[in-house]
Design an enzyme around this catalytic site. Structure first.
Site, PDB file in Angstrom:
ATOM      1  N   ARG A  65      -5.189  -2.977   1.338  1.00 16.07           N
ATOM      2  CA  ARG A  65      -4.415  -3.215   0.124  1.00 16.07           C
ATOM      3  C   ARG A  65      -4.358  -4.726  -0.092  1.00 16.07           C
ATOM      4  O   ARG A  65      -4.545  -5.507   0.842  1.00 16.07           O
ATOM      5  CB  ARG A  65      -2.983  -2.705   0.277  1.00 16.07           C
ATOM      6  CG  ARG A  65      -2.885  -1.200   0.300  1.00 16.07           C
ATOM      7  CD  ARG A  65      -1.446  -0.742   0.469  1.00 16.07           C
ATOM      8  NE  ARG A  65      -0.622  -1.034  -0.693  1.00 16.07           N
ATOM      9  CZ  ARG A  65       0.690  -0.766  -0.757  1.00 16.07           C
ATOM     10  NH1 ARG A  65       1.315  -0.238   0.277  1.00 16.07           N
ATOM     11  NH2 ARG A  65       1.383  -1.038  -1.857  1.00 16.07           N
ATOM     12  N   HIS A  66      -4.051  -5.149  -1.309  1.00 14.74           N
ATOM     13  CA  HIS A  66      -3.731  -6.556  -1.557  1.00 14.74           C
ATOM     14  C   HIS A  66      -2.478  -6.915  -0.755  1.00 14.74           C
ATOM     15  O   HIS A  66      -1.698  -6.037  -0.393  1.00 14.74           O
ATOM     16  CB  HIS A  66      -3.485  -6.775  -3.052  1.00 14.74           C
ATOM     17  CG  HIS A  66      -2.445  -5.851  -3.611  1.00 14.74           C
ATOM     18  ND1 HIS A  66      -1.092  -6.077  -3.465  1.00 14.74           N
ATOM     19  CD2 HIS A  66      -2.559  -4.667  -4.256  1.00 14.74           C
ATOM     20  CE1 HIS A  66      -0.433  -5.077  -4.029  1.00 14.74           C
ATOM     21  NE2 HIS A  66      -1.289  -4.203  -4.510  1.00 14.74           N
ATOM     22  N   ASN A  85       5.789  -5.762  -5.921  1.00 16.33           N
ATOM     23  CA  ASN A  85       6.174  -4.976  -4.743  1.00 16.33           C
ATOM     24  C   ASN A  85       7.608  -5.326  -4.328  1.00 16.33           C
ATOM     25  O   ASN A  85       8.397  -4.454  -3.969  1.00 16.33           O
ATOM     26  CB  ASN A  85       5.248  -5.247  -3.546  1.00 16.33           C
ATOM     27  CG  ASN A  85       3.836  -4.716  -3.733  1.00 16.33           C
ATOM     28  OD1 ASN A  85       2.878  -5.319  -3.252  1.00 16.33           O
ATOM     29  ND2 ASN A  85       3.693  -3.584  -4.419  1.00 16.33           N
ATOM     30  N   ARG A 133      -3.866  -9.872  -7.817  1.00 21.73           N
ATOM     31  CA  ARG A 133      -3.391  -9.740  -6.436  1.00 21.73           C
ATOM     32  C   ARG A 133      -4.489  -9.386  -5.434  1.00 21.73           C
ATOM     33  O   ARG A 133      -4.400  -9.751  -4.271  1.00 21.73           O
ATOM     34  CB  ARG A 133      -2.209  -8.758  -6.367  1.00 21.73           C
ATOM     35  CG  ARG A 133      -2.469  -7.359  -6.938  1.00 21.73           C
ATOM     36  CD  ARG A 133      -1.116  -6.700  -7.194  1.00 21.73           C
ATOM     37  NE  ARG A 133      -1.140  -5.292  -7.605  1.00 21.73           N
ATOM     38  CZ  ARG A 133      -1.309  -4.870  -8.845  1.00 21.73           C
ATOM     39  NH1 ARG A 133      -1.552  -5.735  -9.829  1.00 21.73           N
ATOM     40  NH2 ARG A 133      -1.260  -3.576  -9.134  1.00 21.73           N
ATOM     41  N   GLU A 145      -5.756  -0.632 -10.209  1.00 23.60           N
ATOM     42  CA  GLU A 145      -4.727   0.348  -9.824  1.00 23.60           C
ATOM     43  C   GLU A 145      -4.623   1.486 -10.853  1.00 23.60           C
ATOM     44  O   GLU A 145      -4.946   1.300 -12.041  1.00 23.60           O
ATOM     45  CB  GLU A 145      -3.373  -0.359  -9.675  1.00 23.60           C
ATOM     46  CG  GLU A 145      -2.198   0.512  -9.245  1.00 23.60           C
ATOM     47  CD  GLU A 145      -2.386   1.286  -7.934  1.00 23.60           C
ATOM     48  OE1 GLU A 145      -3.413   2.001  -7.791  1.00 23.60           O
ATOM     49  OE2 GLU A 145      -1.512   1.195  -7.070  1.00 23.60           O
ATOM     50  N   HIS A 162      -5.884  -1.292  -4.317  1.00 21.49           N
ATOM     51  CA  HIS A 162      -4.483  -0.914  -4.545  1.00 21.49           C
ATOM     52  C   HIS A 162      -4.180   0.412  -3.864  1.00 21.49           C
ATOM     53  O   HIS A 162      -5.095   1.209  -3.613  1.00 21.49           O
ATOM     54  CB  HIS A 162      -4.256  -0.791  -6.050  1.00 21.49           C
ATOM     55  CG  HIS A 162      -4.681  -2.028  -6.785  1.00 21.49           C
ATOM     56  ND1 HIS A 162      -3.831  -3.061  -7.055  1.00 21.49           N
ATOM     57  CD2 HIS A 162      -5.908  -2.413  -7.250  1.00 21.49           C
ATOM     58  CE1 HIS A 162      -4.490  -4.035  -7.665  1.00 21.49           C
ATOM     59  NE2 HIS A 162      -5.755  -3.658  -7.811  1.00 21.49           N
TER      60      HIS A 162
END
Ligand code: G3H
Length: 195
Positions: free
Chosen positions: A8-9, A15, A60, A82, A147
């Site tokens: 994931r980033h 977040n 990201r 995403e 993502h």
């Protein structure tokens, strides 16, 4: 044997606030992960193997991959963006529950097939990932930085998870996942960046 690395980033500003979608920058912790990722990748991949890095087109994932060695080819894929949450983009889950209570319940009922208004379902994401999966199947050593929803779909494909369970799998932040397809199934190893 060839392997596929997934990440994931790093943690994003969204977040931190529980917002979904958007195109936010990394948080301070997310930046730390970007800084640690080259060493984590070197530990898992070794020095001698060439690696190609695929990211989404969102800030990201690109920021997370930006300290990786310049020798690695990098490619941005729109298909790795995403899951599009349509009218709910940039909202928190409690805002969605409040403003679209029926949608919120419908998604909980059948998360794989639920399509956000003006957006996508997990099924839609799996379909748009087809070219990615095909390219992966005929490539050597790829690292994909993308993502959570997209990773759930890619991971489910290799680990043979069902449509029912795949949208609910937790893919932790700040963890590099190495998948190695073997004759008997896919081997998995995880590297926690400890951030
Ligand atoms: O930010 C959104 C998540 O990566 C996807 O989460 O499909 O569980 O709502 P969800």
């Amino acid at each position: 044997p060839r392997s596929i690395w997934l990440s994931r980033h790093g943690e994003s500003e969204f977040n931190l606030h529980g917002q979904i979608g958007g195109d936010a920058n990394l948080s301070a912790r997310g930046e730390l992960y970007a800084e640690k990722l080259p060493a984590l990748v070197r530990e898992s991949v070794g020095d001698d193997r060439p690696l190609t890095v695929w990211t989404s087109t969102l800030k990201r994932t690109i920021a997370t991959a930006r300290y990786l060695p310049g020798e690695y080819n990098q490619l941005q894929w729109k298909a790795l963006d995403e899951l599009d949450s349509g009218v709910c983009d940039c909202m928190t889950y409690s805002e969605i529950a409040e403003q679209y209570p029926e949608d919120f319940a419908a998604r909980d009922e059948d998360k794989y097939n639920y399509r956000y208004r003006g957006g996508e379902s997990y099924r839609d994401v799996v379909i748009r990932l087809e070219p990615i999966i095909m390219e992966l199947e005929r490539s050597e050593n790829i690292l994909i930085v993308t993502h959570q929803a997209v990773l759930r779909c890619i991971y489910a494909y290799f680990m043979k998870k069902t449509q029912e369970e795949s949208p609910w799998m937790a893919v932790p932040l700040h963890t590099l996942i190495k998948l190695t397809p073997r004759a008997y199934g896919t081997e998995e190893k995880r590297y926690d960046a400890q951030i």
